[in-house]
Design a protein around this motif. Structure first.
Motif, PDB file in Angstrom:
ATOM      1  N   GLY A  44       2.228  13.695  29.260  1.00  0.00           N
ATOM      2  CA  GLY A  44       2.066  13.317  27.819  1.00  0.00           C
ATOM      3  C   GLY A  44       3.398  13.343  27.490  1.00  0.00           C
ATOM      4  O   GLY A  44       4.517  13.984  27.481  1.00  0.00           O
ATOM      5  N   VAL A  45       4.472  11.544  26.979  1.00  0.00           N
ATOM      6  CA  VAL A  45       5.391  12.045  26.032  1.00  0.00           C
ATOM      7  C   VAL A  45       5.284  12.000  24.882  1.00  0.00           C
ATOM      8  O   VAL A  45       4.332  11.462  24.074  1.00  0.00           O
ATOM      9  CB  VAL A  45       6.416  10.743  26.369  1.00  0.00           C
ATOM     10  N   PRO A  46       6.292  13.108  24.394  1.00  0.00           N
ATOM     11  CA  PRO A  46       6.210  13.396  22.495  1.00  0.00           C
ATOM     12  C   PRO A  46       7.211  12.498  21.600  1.00  0.00           C
ATOM     13  O   PRO A  46       8.217  11.528  22.383  1.00  0.00           O
ATOM     14  CB  PRO A  46       7.308  14.411  22.539  1.00  0.00           C
ATOM     15  N   VAL A  47       6.498  11.704  20.695  1.00  0.00           N
ATOM     16  CA  VAL A  47       6.716  10.621  20.195  1.00  0.00           C
ATOM     17  C   VAL A  47       6.520  10.669  18.541  1.00  0.00           C
ATOM     18  O   VAL A  47       5.702  11.994  18.472  1.00  0.00           O
ATOM     19  CB  VAL A  47       5.862   9.650  20.498  1.00  0.00           C
ATOM     20  N   VAL A  48       6.980   9.802  17.501  1.00  0.00           N
ATOM     21  CA  VAL A  48       7.194  10.342  16.479  1.00  0.00           C
ATOM     22  C   VAL A  48       6.927   8.867  15.490  1.00  0.00           C
ATOM     23  O   VAL A  48       8.234   8.286  16.777  1.00  0.00           O
ATOM     24  CB  VAL A  48       8.179  11.064  15.589  1.00  0.00           C
ATOM     25  N   ALA A  49       6.115   8.397  14.713  1.00  0.00           N
ATOM     26  CA  ALA A  49       6.072   7.217  14.384  1.00  0.00           C
ATOM     27  C   ALA A  49       6.155   7.348  12.854  1.00  0.00           C
ATOM     28  O   ALA A  49       5.743   8.470  11.897  1.00  0.00           O
ATOM     29  CB  ALA A  49       4.469   6.764  14.293  1.00  0.00           C
ATOM     30  N   MET A  50       7.011   6.572  12.182  1.00  0.00           N
ATOM     31  CA  MET A  50       7.032   6.191  11.255  1.00  0.00           C
ATOM     32  C   MET A  50       5.620   5.221  10.684  1.00  0.00           C
ATOM     33  O   MET A  50       5.919   4.122  10.309  1.00  0.00           O
ATOM     34  CB  MET A  50       8.052   5.599  10.552  1.00  0.00           C
ATOM     35  N   LEU A  51       4.583   6.214   9.623  1.00  0.00           N
ATOM     36  CA  LEU A  51       3.891   5.270   8.882  1.00  0.00           C
ATOM     37  C   LEU A  51       4.190   5.045   7.682  1.00  0.00           C
ATOM     38  O   LEU A  51       3.761   5.621   6.904  1.00  0.00           O
ATOM     39  CB  LEU A  51       2.204   6.642   9.127  1.00  0.00           C
ATOM     40  N   GLY A  52       4.571   4.070   7.652  1.00  0.00           N
ATOM     41  CA  GLY A  52       4.709   3.307   6.772  1.00  0.00           C
ATOM     42  C   GLY A  52       6.843   3.420   6.184  1.00  0.00           C
ATOM     43  O   GLY A  52       6.901   4.142   6.931  1.00  0.00           O
ATOM     44  N   ARG A  53       7.366   2.065   6.033  1.00  0.00           N
ATOM     45  CA  ARG A  53       8.858   1.865   5.950  1.00  0.00           C
ATOM     46  C   ARG A  53       9.145   1.947   4.373  1.00  0.00           C
ATOM     47  O   ARG A  53       8.679   1.826   4.036  1.00  0.00           O
ATOM     48  CB  ARG A  53       9.474   1.488   7.181  1.00  0.00           C
ATOM     49  N   PHE A  54      10.264   1.938   4.370  1.00  0.00           N
ATOM     50  CA  PHE A  54      11.374   1.354   3.429  1.00  0.00           C
ATOM     51  C   PHE A  54      11.512   0.200   2.951  1.00  0.00           C
ATOM     52  O   PHE A  54      11.827  -0.664   3.471  1.00  0.00           O
ATOM     53  CB  PHE A  54      12.318   2.592   2.870  1.00  0.00           C
ATOM     54  N   HIS A  55      11.519  -0.618   2.140  1.00  0.00           N
ATOM     55  CA  HIS A  55      12.496  -1.886   2.334  1.00  0.00           C
ATOM     56  C   HIS A  55      12.789  -2.126   1.435  1.00  0.00           C
ATOM     57  O   HIS A  55      12.446  -1.461   0.185  1.00  0.00           O
ATOM     58  CB  HIS A  55      11.278  -2.823   1.701  1.00  0.00           C
ATOM     59  N   ALA A  56      14.373  -2.770   0.964  1.00  0.00           N
ATOM     60  CA  ALA A  56      15.020  -3.001   0.034  1.00  0.00           C
ATOM     61  C   ALA A  56      14.449  -3.201  -1.340  1.00  0.00           C
ATOM     62  O   ALA A  56      14.734  -2.859  -2.679  1.00  0.00           O
ATOM     63  CB  ALA A  56      16.651  -3.518   0.221  1.00  0.00           C
ATOM     64  N   TYR A  57      13.587  -4.180  -1.433  1.00  0.00           N
ATOM     65  CA  TYR A  57      13.056  -4.798  -2.488  1.00  0.00           C
ATOM     66  C   TYR A  57      12.291  -3.863  -3.240  1.00  0.00           C
ATOM     67  O   TYR A  57      12.259  -3.946  -4.459  1.00  0.00           O
ATOM     68  CB  TYR A  57      12.246  -6.166  -2.221  1.00  0.00           C
TER      69      TYR A  57
END
Ligand SMILES: O=P(O)(O)O[C@@H]1C[C@H](O)[C@@H](CO)O1
Length: 315
Positions: free
Chosen positions: A84-97
């Motif tokens: 497997g390939v090691p991966v990282v996911a952002m569960l949720g991002r930030f918006h300027a608004y």
């Protein structure tokens, strides 16, 4: 704003690497591919093996995502066959608004880059400006139109830093080789050609959805879809030397009537006893955006996973 200028010094970011070192097994500590999960798309990390979730609150410099459909955690794991390939996911991002500064918005991308991420797959929910890209289409983004950037709202504004180029070119921001891997993946999954399109993403600040006139303006300017995220992350990733692939899921049409119904005509026709048919009143909602995300989450996940597998094989 939660802050004016996020601390992006090497030392500050490195403190997160130390924290993660205490929370993650060795095999997950150096992810090669990063994923940013858009609105309603956190299930992109559902099939990570050996998955470990780290809440943003246990890391330094991360904000909290306040938008429904966005969690606030990094998910680490392995994807693809064999080891497997090691991966990282952002569960949720930030918006300027949400009130986050742009340096907070792009901060997780900088952390991912320092962890070793070389390829970043950014996803988002977006409104379509193009009748050829109906709801449910996945759009491979090949360019962007960022009015905020052109008018002085750019995450890369600030004093020059020796580790970054001062003048970042954007003509190759959307990696040709990653887009090729994506379309090979779509073929291998036997997705119909209409399932995955190509287009230009317009970044707007939000949080209002576009007025009809704004929709017409963006379409006339060459945009295919419009959304409230992604471009700041693309800029930071490119500044960090990371290759970028962006997938927009079309969740709604932006209302662009060719011609407004004249209310005078409407009333006159009514009084003359020949009423016009009711004019449609369409409104987009975040609930609708999340519902389409849920409906399309499996195909998005399969496409992202296959793309990562092919990136690993150098396709
Ligand atoms: O984070 P993304 O860009 O996927 O979220 C979109 C844009 C707004 O945040 C929200 C509007 O429904 O969805």
């Amino acid at each position: 704003m939660t802050d004016l200028q996020q601390d992006t010094s090497l030392e500050f970011i490195a403190s997160n690497i130390d924290i993660l070192g205490t929370l993650l097994p060795e095999q997950l500590l150096k992810p090669q591919v990063g994923i940013v999960c858009g609105s309603g798309l956190s299930t992109l990390a559902a099939s990570f093996r050996e998955r470990v979730e780290v809440p943003y609150s246990s890391l330094k410099g991360f904000g909290t995502s306040t938008v429904p459909g966005h969690k606030s955690a990094l998910a680490f794991g392995l994807l693809g066959p064999a080891d497997g390939v090691p991966v990282v996911a952002m569960l949720g991002r930030f918006h300027a608004y949400e009130g986050h500064s742009l340096s907070t918005v792009v901060y997780p991308v900088r952390v991912m880059a320092r962890l070793g991420v070389k390829n970043l797959i950014i996803t988002n929910a977006a409104g379509s400006l193009d009748p050829g890209l109906p709801v449910g289409t996945i759009v491979s983004i090949r360019d962007h139109l960022a009015l905020p950037n052109l008018t002085g709202f750019n995450p890369l504004l600030g004093p020059a830093k020796p580790q970054y180029p001062r003048f970042l070119p954007l003509s190759t921001a959307y990696s040709h080789s990653l887009r090729r891997a994506l379309f090979h993946a779509a073929h291998q999954l036997a997705l119909p050609a209409s399932a995955v399109g190509e287009g230009t993403y317009a970044w707007v600040s939000g949080p209002t959805y576009e007025s009809p006139a704004e929709g017409r303006f963006l379409r006339a300017a060459g945009a295919s879809v419009v959304g409230m995220s992604t471009v700041p992350e693309v800029l930071a990733a490119r500044e960090e030397g990371v290759e970028v692939c962006v997938l927009s899921l079309v969740t709604n049409f932006v209302v662009i009537p060719d011609r407004y119904r004249s209310v005078r005509e409407e009333v006159d026709a009514e009084l003359a006893g020949t009423p016009l048919p009711p004019s449609p009143q369409v409104e987009v909602s975040h609930e609708e955006v999340l519902a389409i995300g849920k409906e399309k989450s499996e195909v998005m996940r399969a496409l992202v996973e296959k793309t990562i597998e092919l990136i690993g094989k150098g396709v």
